[in-house]
Scaffold this active site. Structure first.
Site, short mmCIF file in Angstrom:
data_model
loop_
_atom_site.label_atom_id
_atom_site.label_comp_id
_atom_site.label_asym_id
_atom_site.label_seq_id
_atom_site.Cartn_x
_atom_site.Cartn_y
_atom_site.Cartn_z
N GLU A 60 -2.10 8.01 -5.41
CA GLU A 60 -2.25 7.09 -6.38
C GLU A 60 -3.77 7.38 -6.77
O GLU A 60 -4.72 7.00 -7.93
CB GLU A 60 -2.47 5.69 -6.24
N ARG A 78 0.76 -1.23 0.03
CA ARG A 78 0.44 -0.10 -0.17
C ARG A 78 0.77 1.39 0.29
O ARG A 78 1.97 0.91 0.50
CB ARG A 78 -0.37 -0.17 0.99
N HIS A 114 0.49 -0.44 -9.83
CA HIS A 114 -0.85 -1.27 -8.67
C HIS A 114 -1.23 -2.53 -9.39
O HIS A 114 -2.52 -2.62 -9.69
CB HIS A 114 -1.81 -0.21 -8.16
#
Length: 331
Positions: free
Chosen positions: A262, A233, A294
């Site tokens: 993000e 994360r 991601h």
């Protein structure tokens, strides 16, 4: 029952439609759920979301007013959902508590080896028919020390790969993993792990206690030539502090598949727009930094498991069943 799925990638859409066929109708949208798009869900009892969707109190209130009674999150993480508000609105929330840990662990190692062996720079050079080796020297991982912050399923998979490289293993977690101990891992305080590791990889969830786990002090305690990898994360790292250390010429390489700001960026095409995030814009200019969007989880195996579990969560909701995936039970 028709389900509305937000933030569906092009590769995911046929997999979702195939899985739900014969059970429920599913409408897939490539837009993410937020305050502007929430009204689209009016009339849908179930919405299916991704980790970059906004499920704060305003969005949840809009969903509830439109008749939504269940949120089926297509991810393990759920820090984007205000669970207290969902409970107050009598809205069931479920997530995917497990999928292939190998997808993320293998990608973390992909980042580590890419920055170590300067793969991006080498590839760019050879496309221009520049075949020099200047500036491309890496180092062996064998015999060096891997520090794994978080030794759950993904951390364990990462550790097994590190063991295969012949690395010394240091771990940090709230509980020791017997499988990692069997591989020779020593559990040590975080400060010791950061100071002694040549490679540091993050595999902890983002909770209040771990937010900015790697802050300015933590970064300063690391070796100047260390490699830092984050495929968990973005909020685990203080990015501004990381940029400050990189400007001082520190770290052999940094591989980031996640970024603390993000939302609204990752999974979207921003190539024709001015970059408003100065921190990210500076971060990607460093030659020893590799940022991806991601995608660590994004294998056919893992996405297939995520979709299957999401379908099961919806079927459980319809039948009034509970499972370990339920975050807010049906009232």
């Amino acid at each position: 029952m028709e389900i509305l799925a937000f933030g569906v990638q092009a590769d995911e859409k046929p997999l979702i439609e195939r899985a739900f066929q014969g059970h429920h109708e599913v409408r897939c949208l490539d837009v993410f759920l937020n305050e502007d798009t929430a009204p689209i869900a009016t009339g849908y009892e179930v919405v299916c979301t991704s980790v970059n969707c906004d499920l704060g109190h305003r969005v949840l209130q809009t969903l509830a007013a439109g008749g939504t009674r269940m949120v089926a999150q297509r991810s393990t993480g759920f820090n984007n959902i205000d669970l207290k508000v969902a409970e107050r609105l009598a809205m069931t929330v479920a997530r995917v508590s497990y999928y292939s840990p190998h997808s993320v662990a293998e990608f973390a190692w992909t980042l580590a080896m890419a920055v170590n062996r300067r793969i991006v720079r080498a590839s760019t050079r050879t496309r221009d028919f520049d075949f020099r080796l200047d500036g491309l020297m890496g180092r062996d991982m064998h015999g060096r020390t891997a520090g794994v912050l978080g030794t759950g399923k993904i951390g364990e998979a990462f550790t097994r790969i590190a063991h295969g490289f012949g690395m010394n293993l240091l771990g940090w977690d709230v509980a020791e993993n017997p499988a990692c101990l069997h591989l020779g891992m020593r559990y040590v305080p975080k400060e010791q792990l950061l100071a002694e590791s040549d490679l540091v990889s993050l595999h902890v969830p983002l909770v209040p206690e771990t937010r900015r786990l790697i802050d300015a002090d933590a970064l300063k305690s690391m070796k100047d030539d260390a490699i830092l990898i984050n495929s968990s994360r973005g909020g685990l790292i203080d990015t501004a502090a990381l940029v400050a250390e990189l400007r001082e010429g520190r770290f052999t390489g940094v591989g980031l598949d996640v970024y603390e700001a993000e939302a609204g960026l990752f999974f979207l095409d921003k190539s024709l727009q001015a970059v408003e995030d100065d921190t990210l814009a500076r971060l990607v200019t460093f030659p020893n930094v590799l940022v991806t969007s991601h995608q660590a989880y994004y294998t056919r195996d893992a996405v297939g498991q995520i979709i299957e579990t999401t379908l099961k969560n919806v079927l459980d909701y319809r039948e009034g069943r509970r499972s370990e995936n339920v975050l807010v039970p049906r009232s």
